[in-house]
Design a protein around this motif. Structure first.
Motif, PDB file in Angstrom:
ATOM      1  N   ILE A 116       0.820  -1.220   0.000  1.00 12.76           N
ATOM      2  CA  ILE A 116       0.000   0.000   0.000  1.00 12.76           C
ATOM      3  C   ILE A 116       0.852   1.268   0.000  1.00 12.76           C
ATOM      4  O   ILE A 116       0.322   2.366   0.059  1.00 12.76           O
ATOM      5  CB  ILE A 116      -1.028   0.018   1.148  1.00 12.76           C
ATOM      6  N   GLY A 117       2.179   1.102  -0.053  1.00 10.80           N
ATOM      7  CA  GLY A 117       3.046   2.265  -0.215  1.00 10.80           C
ATOM      8  C   GLY A 117       3.853   2.672   0.989  1.00 10.80           C
ATOM      9  O   GLY A 117       4.459   3.745   0.993  1.00 10.80           O
ATOM     10  N   GLY A 118       3.882   1.864   2.019  1.00 10.80           N
ATOM     11  CA  GLY A 118       4.647   2.214   3.212  1.00 10.80           C
ATOM     12  C   GLY A 118       6.141   2.183   2.960  1.00 10.80           C
ATOM     13  O   GLY A 118       6.663   1.229   2.401  1.00 10.80           O
ATOM     14  N   HIS A 119       6.824   3.252   3.348  1.00  9.41           N
ATOM     15  CA  HIS A 119       8.281   3.319   3.214  1.00  9.41           C
ATOM     16  C   HIS A 119       8.954   2.655   4.402  1.00  9.41           C
ATOM     17  O   HIS A 119       9.929   1.946   4.262  1.00  9.41           O
ATOM     18  CB  HIS A 119       8.727   4.775   3.095  1.00  9.41           C
ATOM     19  N   SER A 120       8.399   2.899   5.576  1.00  6.73           N
ATOM     20  CA  SER A 120       8.884   2.290   6.821  1.00  6.73           C
ATOM     21  C   SER A 120       7.694   1.696   7.548  1.00  6.73           C
ATOM     22  O   SER A 120       6.584   2.221   7.472  1.00  6.73           O
ATOM     23  CB  SER A 120       9.548   3.331   7.715  1.00  6.73           C
ATOM     24  N   VAL A 121       7.946   0.614   8.278  1.00  2.00           N
ATOM     25  CA  VAL A 121       6.860  -0.084   8.960  1.00  2.00           C
ATOM     26  C   VAL A 121       7.276  -0.431  10.380  1.00  2.00           C
ATOM     27  O   VAL A 121       8.407  -0.844  10.609  1.00  2.00           O
ATOM     28  CB  VAL A 121       6.506  -1.398   8.228  1.00  2.00           C
ATOM     29  N   GLN A 122       6.357  -0.247  11.298  1.00  5.76           N
ATOM     30  CA  GLN A 122       6.544  -0.738  12.655  1.00  5.76           C
ATOM     31  C   GLN A 122       5.310  -1.565  12.998  1.00  5.76           C
ATOM     32  O   GLN A 122       4.180  -1.113  12.830  1.00  5.76           O
ATOM     33  CB  GLN A 122       6.703   0.397  13.657  1.00  5.76           C
ATOM     34  N   ILE A 123       5.542  -2.794  13.469  1.00  5.67           N
ATOM     35  CA  ILE A 123       4.446  -3.681  13.834  1.00  5.67           C
ATOM     36  C   ILE A 123       4.322  -3.698  15.355  1.00  5.67           C
ATOM     37  O   ILE A 123       5.295  -3.968  16.055  1.00  5.67           O
ATOM     38  CB  ILE A 123       4.677  -5.100  13.291  1.00  5.67           C
ATOM     39  N   ILE A 124       3.131  -3.416  15.839  1.00  2.00           N
ATOM     40  CA  ILE A 124       2.853  -3.454  17.269  1.00  2.00           C
ATOM     41  C   ILE A 124       2.429  -4.877  17.613  1.00  2.00           C
ATOM     42  O   ILE A 124       1.494  -5.402  17.030  1.00  2.00           O
ATOM     43  CB  ILE A 124       1.738  -2.453  17.656  1.00  2.00           C
ATOM     44  N   GLU A 125       3.119  -5.477  18.568  1.00  3.47           N
ATOM     45  CA  GLU A 125       2.859  -6.883  18.872  1.00  3.47           C
ATOM     46  C   GLU A 125       1.891  -7.108  20.028  1.00  3.47           C
ATOM     47  O   GLU A 125       1.496  -8.231  20.288  1.00  3.47           O
ATOM     48  CB  GLU A 125       4.174  -7.609  19.112  1.00  3.47           C
ATOM     49  N   ASN A 126       1.488  -6.053  20.709  1.00  2.87           N
ATOM     50  CA  ASN A 126       0.454  -6.178  21.741  1.00  2.87           C
ATOM     51  C   ASN A 126      -0.876  -6.229  21.001  1.00  2.87           C
ATOM     52  O   ASN A 126      -1.386  -5.201  20.572  1.00  2.87           O
ATOM     53  CB  ASN A 126       0.513  -4.976  22.682  1.00  2.87           C
ATOM     54  N   ILE A 127      -1.419  -7.426  20.827  1.00  3.98           N
ATOM     55  CA  ILE A 127      -2.574  -7.555  19.945  1.00  3.98           C
ATOM     56  C   ILE A 127      -3.920  -7.562  20.678  1.00  3.98           C
ATOM     57  O   ILE A 127      -4.906  -8.059  20.167  1.00  3.98           O
ATOM     58  CB  ILE A 127      -2.445  -8.803  19.039  1.00  3.98           C
ATOM     59  N   THR A 128      -3.953  -6.965  21.853  1.00  2.00           N
ATOM     60  CA  THR A 128      -5.215  -6.941  22.585  1.00  2.00           C
ATOM     61  C   THR A 128      -5.814  -5.538  22.729  1.00  2.00           C
ATOM     62  O   THR A 128      -7.026  -5.398  22.737  1.00  2.00           O
ATOM     63  CB  THR A 128      -5.036  -7.555  23.991  1.00  2.00           C
ATOM     64  N   THR A 129      -4.978  -4.492  22.827  1.00  2.00           N
ATOM     65  CA  THR A 129      -5.523  -3.142  23.016  1.00  2.00           C
ATOM     66  C   THR A 129      -4.865  -2.144  22.068  1.00  2.00           C
ATOM     67  O   THR A 129      -3.691  -2.261  21.735  1.00  2.00           O
ATOM     68  CB  THR A 129      -5.302  -2.636  24.459  1.00  2.00           C
ATOM     69  N   LYS A 130      -5.650  -1.138  21.676  1.00  2.00           N
ATOM     70  CA  LYS A 130      -5.140  -0.084  20.804  1.00  2.00           C
ATOM     71  C   LYS A 130      -4.166   0.817  21.557  1.00  2.00           C
ATOM     72  O   LYS A 130      -4.224   0.928  22.771  1.00  2.00           O
ATOM     73  CB  LYS A 130      -6.293   0.771  20.282  1.00  2.00           C
ATOM     74  N   LEU A 131      -3.301   1.489  20.799  1.00  2.00           N
ATOM     75  CA  LEU A 131      -2.382   2.454  21.389  1.00  2.00           C
ATOM     76  C   LEU A 131      -3.107   3.774  21.635  1.00  2.00           C
ATOM     77  O   LEU A 131      -4.010   4.149  20.889  1.00  2.00           O
ATOM     78  CB  LEU A 131      -1.190   2.698  20.462  1.00  2.00           C
ATOM     79  N   SER A 132      -2.675   4.478  22.649  1.00  2.00           N
ATOM     80  CA  SER A 132      -3.256   5.788  22.946  1.00  2.00           C
ATOM     81  C   SER A 132      -2.634   6.833  22.015  1.00  2.00           C
ATOM     82  O   SER A 132      -1.607   6.593  21.379  1.00  2.00           O
ATOM     83  CB  SER A 132      -2.986   6.172  24.398  1.00  2.00           C
ATOM     84  N   GLU A 133      -3.256   7.988  21.974  1.00  2.00           N
ATOM     85  CA  GLU A 133      -2.745   9.092  21.156  1.00  2.00           C
ATOM     86  C   GLU A 133      -1.339   9.494  21.613  1.00  2.00           C
ATOM     87  O   GLU A 133      -0.469   9.783  20.798  1.00  2.00           O
ATOM     88  CB  GLU A 133      -3.706  10.275  21.250  1.00  2.00           C
ATOM     89  N   LEU A 134      -1.107   9.487  22.914  1.00  2.00           N
ATOM     90  CA  LEU A 134       0.203   9.819  23.471  1.00  2.00           C
ATOM     91  C   LEU A 134       1.274   8.820  23.026  1.00  2.00           C
ATOM     92  O   LEU A 134       2.378   9.207  22.640  1.00  2.00           O
ATOM     93  CB  LEU A 134       0.130   9.878  24.997  1.00  2.00           C
ATOM     94  N   GLU A 135       0.939   7.543  23.047  1.00  2.00           N
ATOM     95  CA  GLU A 135       1.892   6.517  22.596  1.00  2.00           C
ATOM     96  C   GLU A 135       2.215   6.667  21.114  1.00  2.00           C
ATOM     97  O   GLU A 135       3.365   6.507  20.695  1.00  2.00           O
ATOM     98  CB  GLU A 135       1.327   5.111  22.864  1.00  2.00           C
ATOM     99  N   LEU A 136       1.197   6.994  20.322  1.00  2.00           N
ATOM    100  CA  LEU A 136       1.426   7.209  18.884  1.00  2.00           C
ATOM    101  C   LEU A 136       2.319   8.423  18.638  1.00  2.00           C
ATOM    102  O   LEU A 136       3.230   8.370  17.796  1.00  2.00           O
ATOM    103  CB  LEU A 136       0.099   7.380  18.168  1.00  2.00           C
ATOM    104  N   LYS A 137       2.089   9.499  19.371  1.00  2.72           N
ATOM    105  CA  LYS A 137       2.925  10.698  19.213  1.00  2.72           C
ATOM    106  C   LYS A 137       4.366  10.392  19.616  1.00  2.72           C
ATOM    107  O   LYS A 137       5.311  10.884  18.993  1.00  2.72           O
ATOM    108  CB  LYS A 137       2.379  11.848  20.067  1.00  2.72           C
ATOM    109  N   ARG A 138       4.556   9.557  20.623  1.00  2.40           N
ATOM    110  CA  ARG A 138       5.901   9.172  21.064  1.00  2.40           C
ATOM    111  C   ARG A 138       6.613   8.382  19.957  1.00  2.40           C
ATOM    112  O   ARG A 138       7.785   8.615  19.695  1.00  2.40           O
ATOM    113  CB  ARG A 138       5.817   8.345  22.343  1.00  2.40           C
ATOM    114  N   ILE A 139       5.902   7.473  19.305  1.00  2.00           N
ATOM    115  CA  ILE A 139       6.485   6.709  18.194  1.00  2.00           C
ATOM    116  C   ILE A 139       6.878   7.651  17.056  1.00  2.00           C
ATOM    117  O   ILE A 139       7.956   7.537  16.487  1.00  2.00           O
ATOM    118  CB  ILE A 139       5.513   5.609  17.710  1.00  2.00           C
TER     119      ILE A 139
END
Length: 143
Positions: A116-139
């Motif tokens: 789909i066009g991703g240049h870089s990819v990070q896979i989140i392995e915690n497959i039970t809960t979504k990340l918070s907005e704060l965690e996404l901004k940190r990434i």
């Protein structure tokens, strides 16, 4: 002369970062449904696939169906301006029945991101809960 050349190269890369900043997209993958969020603008889209892409054994069993949906959603989320050179995808599979990602699933997720066009990819392995907005901004800040 080489010191001067390295300064010019550094300025060149600085200008590229200013005029073409990275775009961070958080993609949550559910059974036959995708949710995409632009991390910087917090704009979110959620769509269910008209063609099922999940099976009872794999979250992504039909790669063509999920790639079609992913490309369509990216265009919509980014207003038709998809620059794959600066597209950083954060993939987060969420599945209630499983607690761990296996290597084959990581390969499937990487293939999906590249298709789909991703240049870089990070896979989140915690497959039970979504990340918070704060965690996404940190990434986004660390990449």
């Amino acid at each position: 002369m080489s010191a001067r050349l390295s300064e010019i190269i550094e300025i060149y890369y600085y200008l590229i970062r200013i005029f073409n900043p990275k775009v961070f997209i958080y993609i949550t993958i559910y059974s036959d449904k995708l949710e995409m969020t632009n991390v910087l603008t917090c704009k979110t889209l959620t769509k269910a696939s008209t063609i099922p892409f999940s099976s009872n054994r794999l979250l992504i069993a039909n790669n063509i169906a999920i790639e079609t949906l992913g490309k369509e959603m990216l265009k919509e989320l980014l207003n038709g301006k998809v620059n794959t050179n600066h597209l950083f995808l954060i993939l987060h599979p969420i599945e209630k029945e499983f607690t761990k990602l296996y290597p084959v699933e990581k390969i499937i997720l990487n293939d999906f991101a590249q298709s789909i066009g991703g240049h870089s990819v990070q896979i989140i392995e915690n497959i039970t809960t979504k990340l918070s907005e704060l965690e996404l901004k940190r990434i986004a800040k660390t990449n």
